[in-house]
Design a protein around this motif. Structure first.
Motif, short mmCIF file in Angstrom:
data_model
loop_
_atom_site.label_atom_id
_atom_site.label_comp_id
_atom_site.label_asym_id
_atom_site.label_seq_id
_atom_site.Cartn_x
_atom_site.Cartn_y
_atom_site.Cartn_z
N SER A 1 -8.23 -16.31 -0.13
CA SER A 1 -8.14 -15.37 1.00
C SER A 1 -7.36 -14.11 0.63
CB SER A 1 -7.48 -16.05 2.20
OG SER A 1 -8.24 -17.15 2.64
N ILE A 2 -6.88 -14.05 -0.61
CA ILE A 2 -6.15 -12.87 -1.07
C ILE A 2 -7.13 -11.84 -1.59
CG2 ILE A 2 -4.47 -12.02 -2.75
CD1 ILE A 2 -3.25 -13.80 -0.62
N GLY A 3 -6.96 -10.60 -1.18
CA GLY A 3 -7.84 -9.56 -1.69
C GLY A 3 -7.77 -8.29 -0.87
N HIS A 4 -8.53 -7.30 -1.29
CA HIS A 4 -8.49 -5.99 -0.67
C HIS A 4 -9.91 -5.50 -0.39
CE1 HIS A 4 -4.30 -5.98 -1.85
NE2 HIS A 4 -4.67 -6.23 -3.09
N PRO A 5 -10.22 -5.16 0.86
CA PRO A 5 -11.56 -4.65 1.17
C PRO A 5 -11.79 -3.27 0.58
CG PRO A 5 -10.14 -4.56 3.11
CD PRO A 5 -9.36 -5.29 2.05
N ALA A 6 -13.05 -2.92 0.45
CA ALA A 6 -13.42 -1.66 -0.20
C ALA A 6 -12.82 -0.45 0.51
CB ALA A 6 -14.95 -1.54 -0.26
N ARG A 7 -12.77 -0.49 1.84
CA ARG A 7 -12.25 0.67 2.58
C ARG A 7 -10.80 0.95 2.21
NH1 ARG A 7 -12.84 1.56 9.13
NH2 ARG A 7 -11.93 3.66 9.21
N ASP A 8 -9.99 -0.12 2.06
CA ASP A 8 -8.59 0.07 1.67
C ASP A 8 -8.50 0.64 0.25
OD1 ASP A 8 -7.85 -0.96 4.08
OD2 ASP A 8 -7.06 -2.85 3.31
N MET A 9 -9.33 0.12 -0.65
CA MET A 9 -9.28 0.59 -2.03
C MET A 9 -9.68 2.06 -2.13
SD MET A 9 -10.74 -2.81 -3.99
CE MET A 9 -10.49 -2.17 -5.64
N VAL A 10 -10.69 2.45 -1.37
CA VAL A 10 -11.09 3.86 -1.35
C VAL A 10 -9.95 4.74 -0.83
CG1 VAL A 10 -12.62 5.54 -0.23
CG2 VAL A 10 -13.56 3.44 -1.22
#
Length: 330
Positions: A239-248
């Motif tokens: 469940s650990i991770g970062h969605p694309a919108r946050d990375m952008v």
């Protein structure tokens, strides 16, 4: 008359709920005529593309892989897209699986095709002073460069997984210093935090692929492969991770910061289900960017080519309309 009759009969079924409105966009119907039937060409990874979808690395070395990769390569040629191959690790051992990956003839020479290895394999080749084998493999595939997937979580959760002995950043620096081929770096479904992105952007990479949280997650796949085993106790890690919108958003902040960055091209992937997701991320992103898909393409590439073709034709039509009538909400 049949059309009017359909309108009457379907009117009640087509009611929309306000809560389901896609709030990422303004719809501006007065500002454009209907678009032409084709997307404009653009340059990415040094070659001319037309459909801004990247075939994200998927598969190789299985009985169905040849059909999948050939269908995807045919689609790349027809729609002018780029493609990342699945892990080519097997080709380091021998070439019996070469036919699963050998798609350059189907794609043509004028589109970007990238081989793929995990950071563990690269690290092992560095230790054995055998990085020349990567050049040999890339040449054998007639690929333009190499994708390195960074997957410490997946390897840790995989019972037969390898162990990463050095920080991946050290291995990438060695690879870039010793090989003169374009390198793309990606994650495998959990994305990367702001510190890792900053370090990657400082490297002379051809591109970074996000492989963000929200799409296919290879750490989760390893748990699904091993039900009933003790490794299931590590499930919270998936469940650990970062969605694309946050990375952008983080990458845009780097763009604005004035820091010394060497990488300027991105493949926006991870949870991109359709053309609206891809259009939104590309419009939000300040870099030269396309969007990547894996599971969505795999769904159609496993069966007939005609199904894959129809899916991609729908994505072209959707992107044309999105560019004509949709504006990003600030």
């Amino acid at each position: 008359m049949d059309r009017k009759k359909d309108h009457i009969e379907l009117a009640f079924q087509s009611q929309t709920e306000q809560a389901l409105s896609d709030e990422r966009f303004y719809y501006e119907p007065l500002l454009s005529a209907h678009p032409s039937s084709e997307l404009d060409e653009f340059e990415f990874l040094g070659k001319k593309l037309q459909l801004p979808i990247w075939v994200s690395s998927m598969t190789g070395g299985t009985s169905i892989a040849k059909t999948i990769n050939e269908n995807l390569a045919r689609a790349c040629r027809q729609f002018r897209m780029g493609m990342g191959l699945g892990s080519c690790r097997l080709l380091l051992e021998d070439d019996q699986y070469l036919r699963d990956f050998d798609v350059r003839t189907l794609m043509g020479d004028d589109l970007p095709l990238y081989a793929n290895l995990g950071i563990c394999q690269v690290e092992q080749l560095v230790e054995r002073k055998e990085l020349n084998r990567i050049e040999d493999m890339v040449g054998q595939l007639r690929a333009d460069g190499l994708i390195v997937h960074i997957n410490p979580m997946q390897e840790w959760l995989q019972p037969e997984g390898d162990r990463i002995m050095n920080a991946p950043l050290e291995t990438l620096n060695t690879l870039l210093n010793q090989l003169d081929i374009p390198i793309v770096v990606k994650e495998v479904g959990q994305g990367m935090g702001p510190e890792s992105l900053l370090e990657l952007m400082r490297l002379p990479l051809a591109a970074i692929e996000l492989a963000a949280f929200g799409g296919t997650n290879f750490a989760k796949i390893e748990l699904l492969r091993n039900p009933g085993k003790q490794v299931q106790l590590l499930d919270p890690l998936t469940s650990i991770g970062h969605p694309a919108r946050d990375m952008v958003e983080w990458l845009n902040s780097l763009w604005d910061s004035g820091k010394d960055l060497q990488c300027s091209q991105l493949i926006l992937s991870g949870g991109v289900k359709n053309f609206l997701d891809g259009y939104y991320l590309m419009e939000e992103c300040k870099y030269s960017a396309i969007y990547g898909q894996a599971s969505q393409l795999l769904k159609y590439a496993r069966s007939s080519y005609e199904e894959l073709e129809a899916y991609l034709e729908s994505q072209v039509r959707g992107l044309l309309l999105a560019r004509a009538y949709l504006r990003i909400r600030s």
